[in-house]
Scaffold this active site. Structure first.
Site, mmCIF file in Angstrom:
data_model
loop_
_atom_site.group_PDB
_atom_site.id
_atom_site.type_symbol
_atom_site.label_atom_id
_atom_site.label_comp_id
_atom_site.label_asym_id
_atom_site.label_seq_id
_atom_site.Cartn_x
_atom_site.Cartn_y
_atom_site.Cartn_z
ATOM 1 N N GLU A 196 0.784 -1.246 0.000
ATOM 2 C CA GLU A 196 0.000 0.000 0.000
ATOM 3 C C GLU A 196 0.809 1.285 0.000
ATOM 4 O O GLU A 196 0.768 2.043 0.978
ATOM 5 C CB GLU A 196 -0.916 0.031 1.223
ATOM 6 C CG GLU A 196 -1.834 -1.135 1.353
ATOM 7 C CD GLU A 196 -2.731 -1.023 2.584
ATOM 8 O OE1 GLU A 196 -2.457 -0.183 3.442
ATOM 9 O OE2 GLU A 196 -3.696 -1.784 2.663
ATOM 10 N N GLU A 389 -5.272 -8.876 1.820
ATOM 11 C CA GLU A 389 -5.898 -8.515 3.099
ATOM 12 C C GLU A 389 -7.385 -8.306 2.887
ATOM 13 O O GLU A 389 -7.789 -7.655 1.919
ATOM 14 C CB GLU A 389 -5.348 -7.190 3.669
ATOM 15 C CG GLU A 389 -3.957 -7.262 4.207
ATOM 16 C CD GLU A 389 -3.455 -5.917 4.736
ATOM 17 O OE1 GLU A 389 -4.266 -5.088 5.195
ATOM 18 O OE2 GLU A 389 -2.233 -5.704 4.667
HETATM 19 C C1 BGC Z 1 -2.688 -2.352 6.327
HETATM 20 C C2 BGC Z 1 -2.591 -3.056 7.650
HETATM 21 C C3 BGC Z 1 -3.655 -2.499 8.591
HETATM 22 C C4 BGC Z 1 -5.003 -2.827 7.990
HETATM 23 C C5 BGC Z 1 -6.211 -2.474 8.852
HETATM 24 C C6 BGC Z 1 -4.089 -2.111 5.860
HETATM 25 O O1 BGC Z 1 -4.168 -0.827 5.359
HETATM 26 O O2 BGC Z 1 -1.908 -3.023 5.375
HETATM 27 O O3 BGC Z 1 -1.297 -2.877 8.134
HETATM 28 O O4 BGC Z 1 -3.545 -2.965 9.890
HETATM 29 O O5 BGC Z 1 -5.124 -2.137 6.776
HETATM 30 O O6 BGC Z 1 -6.441 -1.129 8.939
#
Ligand code: BGC
Length: 481
Positions: A196, A389
């Site tokens: 990101e 994620e």
């Molecule tokens: C990031 C993580 C973060 C997650 C939750 C993402 O933007 O890669 O490091 O904890 O979002 O906010």
């Protein structure tokens, strides 16, 4: 161990029987070699911030020296210990929990400041040995590593040399990537160059030092684009190097992508703001990587405050010529966009959320994950994609331990519906290769410190005790049925 495993499965069956309603995705609809996992990032989970000769990273400095921003008022929260995952006894217990969960891959990051404590120069052999052992321990449990090279944590020594604003950063990073590939290139099959780029600068760093005036906000915001451009160049250089080294795995880059919707669909100003926000949030990283150019309106808005931002044709060509083998997508929520004269560049999305039960990262819209995957397929050349994620933290009480259990049904429902959206995209031809829940464990959530929890596994930050939540059992049931 066996008794614990049996108890976990039995408990799981009990909890799963009361699982959320809605579409039940079927694992059989995904490819056989699909990567199923959980994700973490070193700074958020490792602790041991000075162990084995580690150098200071910018986040060690932000938290220990500056203090975490307004979100943790009065408290100075650091990740000096966090969930203690650098410790082998602890991580072996966590690997056991992953094994019982039934995932085949763990996404974690290696901190640059452990491997090369000053960012450039001497390599720390103790840290190299640590990650060899971790990878070996994971593999013995049947879990493959997916390694992020950089997740927000620049060595402080490099920040002091100008950080990502300094064009030399491209070379610093390439040198670090070489060390990683030489040491781990044969044992890791999936690497991610950056996590990101946009979010690191525009959200995290930016909010560490909130600008006072509208003007300086715009200027700072526009200047951050140099950082993003250097990271895209550094990523391209690392991808080039990886391919030249003829290593047998795949290398990608991860973007946080948020489909843009108007905050108020009845307000023409919000409707109009959507396209610029989409350029600033999504196309700003997708277009250079897959089309070799920055989107026009975002570029003009940025250049108004940072006229020096003039990416050269050679730079853009380098980025385009060295495309990732897969695109990593972090998806949490769409952005609900407002025209907002007080916000940098006149549009805002953060903090806008029309849902009744609020999720930290925005409104819950699983169909937008499907739409996003289809958009990438159709507009960006149908690349291989890994959802690196996906997860949630809600402003409700569900993360409390009650009678030894954590009944996080809102999160369970969220994960179930997002996997179902991914399943639909697979059926419609998206080359989706993996899915990772953020996160395996509650951990240090950047500017929010320990005030927000995302884990499938609850962590007591005082005692380090782990309690698998209902969402863990749902995922276990989905993966093992
Ligand atoms: C990031 C993580 C973060 C997650 C939750 C993402 O933007 O890669 O490091 O904890 O979002 O906010």
């Amino acid at each position: 161990m066996k008794t614990i495993a049996v108890t976990i499965v039995l408990l799981g069956m009990l909890i799963v029987s009361s699982r959320a309603q809605g579409p039940q995705p079927d694992k059989a609809d995904f490819p056989d070699d699909f990567l199923w996992g959980v994700a973490s990032a070193a700074y958020q989970v490792e602790g041991a911030y000075q162990a084995d000769g580690k150098g200071e990273s910018k986040w060690d400095f932000f938290t220990n020296t500056i203090g975490v921003t307004q979100f943790t008022i009065g408290e100075k929260q650091t990740a000096n210990v966090t969930i203690n995952q650098y410790d082998r006894e602890q991580y072996l217990r966590d690997i056991q929990l992953m094994k019982e969960l039934g995932i085949n891959t763990y996404r974690f990051s290696i901190p640059w400041s452990r491997i090369i404590p000053q960012g450039v120069g001497e390599v720390n052999t103790k840290a190299i040995a640590h990650y060899h052992l971790l990878i070996q321990d994971l593999k013995e449990a049947g879990i493959e590593p997916l390694v992020t090279l950089y997740h927000f944590d620049l060595p402080l020594a490099l920040l002091q040399k100008g950080g990502w604003l300094n064009r030399e950063s491209v070379q610093w990073y390439k040198n670090y990537a070489k060390v990683i590939f030489e040491n781990f290139g044969n044992e890791v099959r999936h690497f991610i160059t950056f996590n990101e780029p946009y979010i690191e600068f525009f959200v995290a760093d930016f909010m560490m030092n909130p600008s006072q005036s509208k003007e300086s906000g715009n200027v700072r915001y526009a200047k951050e684009m140099d950082n993003v451009n250097h990271q895209l160049l550094a990523s391209a250089e690392a991808i080039k190097l990886y391919h030249e080294m003829n290593l047998k795995g795949k290398i990608g880059i991860t973007f946080n992508l948020s489909p843009c919707l108007p905050f108020d669909a009845g307000n023409p100003e919000d409707v109009e703001a959507v396209s610029l926000q989409d350029e600033l949030l999504n196309r700003i990283v997708l277009d250079p990587v897959f089309k070799g150019k920055y989107p026009k309106n975002a570029l003009a808005a940025i250049q108004k405050y940072n006229p020096g931002f003039q990416p050269s044709a050679e730079d853009l060509q380098l980025i385009l010529n060295n495309q990732p083998d897969f695109l990593g997508i972090n998806f949490y929520a769409p952005a609900q966009v407002k025209k907002d004269d007080g916000a940098p560049l006149g549009v805002s999305w953060m903090g806008n959320n029309t849902d009744a039960v609020k999720m930290a990262n925005g409104p819950v819209r699983p169909e937008e994950l499907y739409n996003l995957l289809m958009r990438i397929k159709n507009e960006y050349g149908d690349p291989e994609i890994i959802i690196t994620e996906n997860g949630a933290s809600f402003e409700n009480d569900e993360d409390k331990v009650v009678d030894g259990k954590v009944n996080d049904m809102t999160r369970t429902d969220y994960i179930q519906r997002h996997i179902a959206a991914a399943e639909k995209a697979v059926k419609d031809g998206v080359k989706l290769k993996g899915y990772f829940v953020w996160s395996g464990w509650d951990n240090f959530e950047w500017i929010f410190g320990y005030t927000i929890r995302f884990g499938l596994i609850h962590v007591n930050f005082e005692t380090q005790e782990r309690v698998p939540k209902s969402s863990y059992y749902w995922y276990q049931h989905f993966l093992n049925d």
